[in-house]
Design a protein around this motif. Sequence first.
Motif, PDB file in Angstrom:
ATOM      1  N   ALA A 151      -3.724  -8.266  -4.097  1.00 22.34           N
ATOM      2  CA  ALA A 151      -4.032  -9.340  -3.537  1.00 22.34           C
ATOM      3  C   ALA A 151      -4.699  -9.542  -2.242  1.00 22.34           C
ATOM      4  N   LEU A 152      -4.271  -8.685  -1.525  1.00 20.42           N
ATOM      5  CA  LEU A 152      -4.802  -8.371   0.175  1.00 20.42           C
ATOM      6  C   LEU A 152      -6.133  -7.777   0.046  1.00 20.42           C
ATOM      7  N   GLU A 153      -6.322  -6.927  -0.755  1.00 16.76           N
ATOM      8  CA  GLU A 153      -7.681  -6.311  -0.746  1.00 16.76           C
ATOM      9  C   GLU A 153      -8.652  -7.323  -1.312  1.00 16.76           C
ATOM     10  N   GLU A 154      -8.114  -8.080  -2.408  1.00 15.96           N
ATOM     11  CA  GLU A 154      -9.061  -9.176  -2.895  1.00 15.96           C
ATOM     12  C   GLU A 154      -9.280 -10.135  -1.921  1.00 15.96           C
ATOM     13  N   LYS A 155      -8.497 -10.696  -1.228  1.00 13.42           N
ATOM     14  CA  LYS A 155      -8.766 -11.786   0.011  1.00 13.42           C
ATOM     15  C   LYS A 155      -9.636 -11.147   1.127  1.00 13.42           C
ATOM     16  N   TYR A 156      -9.486  -9.702   1.404  1.00 13.69           N
ATOM     17  CA  TYR A 156     -10.398  -9.201   2.234  1.00 13.69           C
ATOM     18  C   TYR A 156     -11.738  -9.078   1.877  1.00 13.69           C
ATOM     19  N   GLU A 157     -11.758  -8.576   0.713  1.00 16.85           N
ATOM     20  CA  GLU A 157     -13.189  -8.521   0.041  1.00 16.85           C
ATOM     21  C   GLU A 157     -13.874  -9.778   0.038  1.00 16.85           C
ATOM     22  N   THR A 158     -13.326 -10.683  -0.705  1.00 10.02           N
ATOM     23  CA  THR A 158     -13.816 -12.238  -0.277  1.00 10.02           C
ATOM     24  C   THR A 158     -14.287 -12.648   1.197  1.00 10.02           C
ATOM     25  N   GLN A 159     -13.504 -12.328   2.245  1.00  6.84           N
ATOM     26  CA  GLN A 159     -13.968 -12.539   3.393  1.00  6.84           C
ATOM     27  C   GLN A 159     -14.879 -11.589   3.921  1.00  6.84           C
ATOM     28  N   ARG A 160     -14.906 -10.423   3.572  1.00 12.06           N
ATOM     29  CA  ARG A 160     -16.356  -9.489   4.013  1.00 12.06           C
ATOM     30  C   ARG A 160     -17.562 -10.117   3.298  1.00 12.06           C
ATOM     31  N   LYS A 161     -17.394 -10.637   1.867  1.00 15.78           N
ATOM     32  CA  LYS A 161     -18.317 -11.304   1.327  1.00 15.78           C
ATOM     33  C   LYS A 161     -18.960 -12.122   2.027  1.00 15.78           C
ATOM     34  N   GLU A 162     -18.222 -13.077   2.322  1.00  9.56           N
ATOM     35  CA  GLU A 162     -18.656 -14.201   3.213  1.00  9.56           C
ATOM     36  C   GLU A 162     -19.332 -13.969   4.429  1.00  9.56           C
ATOM     37  N   PHE A 201      -1.940  -0.208   5.589  1.00 15.34           N
ATOM     38  CA  PHE A 201      -1.572  -0.032   4.179  1.00 15.34           C
ATOM     39  C   PHE A 201      -0.654   1.368   4.149  1.00 15.34           C
ATOM     40  N   ARG A 202      -0.879   2.421   4.879  1.00 18.45           N
ATOM     41  CA  ARG A 202      -0.283   3.693   4.593  1.00 18.45           C
ATOM     42  C   ARG A 202       1.058   3.610   5.224  1.00 18.45           C
ATOM     43  N   GLU A 203       0.919   2.755   6.460  1.00 14.94           N
ATOM     44  CA  GLU A 203       2.326   2.792   7.115  1.00 14.94           C
ATOM     45  C   GLU A 203       3.234   1.937   6.345  1.00 14.94           C
ATOM     46  N   LEU A 204       2.857   0.943   5.686  1.00 14.52           N
ATOM     47  CA  LEU A 204       3.750  -0.026   4.843  1.00 14.52           C
ATOM     48  C   LEU A 204       4.222   0.833   3.613  1.00 14.52           C
ATOM     49  N   SER A 205       3.513   1.815   3.243  1.00 14.27           N
ATOM     50  CA  SER A 205       3.815   2.677   1.955  1.00 14.27           C
ATOM     51  C   SER A 205       4.949   3.585   2.240  1.00 14.27           C
ATOM     52  N   LYS A 206       5.202   3.690   3.531  1.00 18.00           N
ATOM     53  CA  LYS A 206       6.257   4.637   3.839  1.00 18.00           C
ATOM     54  C   LYS A 206       7.535   3.780   4.158  1.00 18.00           C
ATOM     55  N   LEU A 207       7.620   2.635   4.334  1.00 15.93           N
ATOM     56  CA  LEU A 207       8.668   1.783   4.706  1.00 15.93           C
ATOM     57  C   LEU A 207       9.330   1.047   3.621  1.00 15.93           C
ATOM     58  N   TYR A 233      13.422   0.997 -11.291  1.00 16.55           N
ATOM     59  CA  TYR A 233      13.418  -0.032 -10.237  1.00 16.55           C
ATOM     60  C   TYR A 233      12.464   0.450  -8.992  1.00 16.55           C
ATOM     61  N   ASP A 234      12.207   1.897  -8.931  1.00 10.46           N
ATOM     62  CA  ASP A 234      11.227   2.296  -8.041  1.00 10.46           C
ATOM     63  C   ASP A 234       9.715   1.810  -8.742  1.00 10.46           C
ATOM     64  N   THR A 235       9.555   2.136 -10.091  1.00 11.61           N
ATOM     65  CA  THR A 235       8.440   1.720 -10.890  1.00 11.61           C
ATOM     66  C   THR A 235       8.252   0.172 -10.518  1.00 11.61           C
ATOM     67  N   TYR A 236       9.296  -0.746 -10.506  1.00 13.90           N
ATOM     68  CA  TYR A 236       8.992  -2.117 -10.431  1.00 13.90           C
ATOM     69  C   TYR A 236       8.770  -2.364  -9.052  1.00 13.90           C
ATOM     70  N   LEU A 237       9.389  -1.767  -8.214  1.00 19.35           N
ATOM     71  CA  LEU A 237       8.775  -2.064  -6.662  1.00 19.35           C
ATOM     72  C   LEU A 237       7.356  -1.416  -6.287  1.00 19.35           C
ATOM     73  N   LYS A 238       7.075  -0.391  -6.926  1.00 20.54           N
ATOM     74  CA  LYS A 238       5.531   0.002  -6.920  1.00 20.54           C
ATOM     75  C   LYS A 238       4.599  -0.821  -7.380  1.00 20.54           C
ATOM     76  N   ASN A 239       5.259  -1.457  -8.753  1.00 17.80           N
ATOM     77  CA  ASN A 239       4.083  -2.435  -9.180  1.00 17.80           C
ATOM     78  C   ASN A 239       3.891  -3.842  -8.328  1.00 17.80           C
ATOM     79  N   GLU A 240       4.992  -4.263  -7.816  1.00 14.59           N
ATOM     80  CA  GLU A 240       5.030  -5.489  -7.030  1.00 14.59           C
ATOM     81  C   GLU A 240       4.133  -5.315  -5.741  1.00 14.59           C
ATOM     82  N   ARG A 241       4.401  -4.018  -5.201  1.00 11.14           N
ATOM     83  CA  ARG A 241       3.802  -3.921  -4.037  1.00 11.14           C
ATOM     84  C   ARG A 241       2.224  -3.551  -4.541  1.00 11.14           C
ATOM     85  N   ASP A 242       1.818  -2.707  -5.404  1.00  6.17           N
ATOM     86  CA  ASP A 242       0.598  -2.845  -5.956  1.00  6.17           C
ATOM     87  C   ASP A 242      -0.058  -4.231  -5.935  1.00  6.17           C
TER      88      ASP A 242
END
Length: 403
Positions: free
Chosen positions: A168-179, A234-240, A154-163
């Motif tokens: 997705a967030l990093e990809e969105k941010y990267e698209t915005q940065r390129k724009e 992101f670091r804060e969210l990984s602790k919660l 279950y931890d692995t499942y949650l980690k995969n979902e979080r990853d």
Amino acid sequence: MHFIKPKNFYLFITALFFTLFFSFNVLANEDEEAFYIPIFSLNAKIESLIKLNDLKSQTAISLIEKLKADFDKLNSAEQYLYLVVQANNTQGINKHHQTINYLLRAKSLEAKINPDQLSRLPFINLYKTLAESYAGVGQFKKAYDAKNIFITKYDTYLKNERDKHIFALEEKYETQRKEDLNRLLNEQAELKTLEIDESLSNEVTTRRNIYIVIFLVFIFVLLLLRMLSTNKRFRELSKLDILTGIKNRKILFRHGKSAIKRCVEARSGLCLLAIKIDNFKLLNDIHGDYIGDELLKKFALLGTESMRTRDVFGRLEDATFIAVLPEASEDEAKAIAQHLKAKVAAYKFDYVGIDEQLNMSVGIVELSESLNNFELLLNTAMNVLYEIKDGGGKQIKIYQQDA
């Protein structure tokens, strides 16, 4: 006597070489394909059955009978999930041995199923049900092992979902940065075009270039600050814990071990509380996952409010929470548990459609010479919870060590 001509001999050798080469490649590809297990598609009836909360409904019974008749026609993944559903169906009527039999049959199919497919939530729930059934027949060692496997998966499942979410967030941010970068480059190109068209003097051109550099540096600094802020978040969210917002399992273990180490070195007292919401699975099945999530979030808030500033409080799994109370005796720990129990019992959940009072069970274990690390305290407290559950729940029980 006839001899093979040299020309024909060379052609024969060349043909033989190419034949052996292509035969070797075909055999190699066949061996490679033999070890690949595809991800199976799932029968619509199986998916419908998994989504049904009430396995005793007429719809569920009808689906189970149809799938039972076609069991041999199902692929390995569908047979696995069908057996898990059958196990859940029998578990509710205390046929734990039959439940275990269904689950072990399903488990024997794992070698035929793609590991990525096995890591999905409907598949890993097998170990959760298996742990509950082993506990129901008194095989606590096997229940503990199955629970550990479920927690790991279950931890692995949650980690995969979080990853996936973070990707997705990093990809969105990267698209915005390129724009933003493309927009800046376009602005720079327009400025250069205007410089050429208007034939500005060298002094004006130099001044404008300075302004452009300052602007670009300013934008770069803003983007850098935004990136640092996002990384910090992101670091804060990984602790919660994603659902409740309190400490997750990983941070709970880390802070719990540190608190115990400090108390051992200072020779001060410490108690660990294992807290579980009674009948949460039943409430979740009756009212749905959304209401269940609301209950967990509210319970986490009430638990946080009931703790002292130095206490460590987090979610271990599902409806199970852990509290580490440094410098607390058994009586103080019991008082905190009673305060939380009263607070939860008094809270009205009618705004989510639940009229009944919410109850909880608490297992309390005190730090001692024989119970001197986090894992021992946690396992002992969980065993106390199992004893409370067997006794009907709704209790606060202190672990008594043998003299």
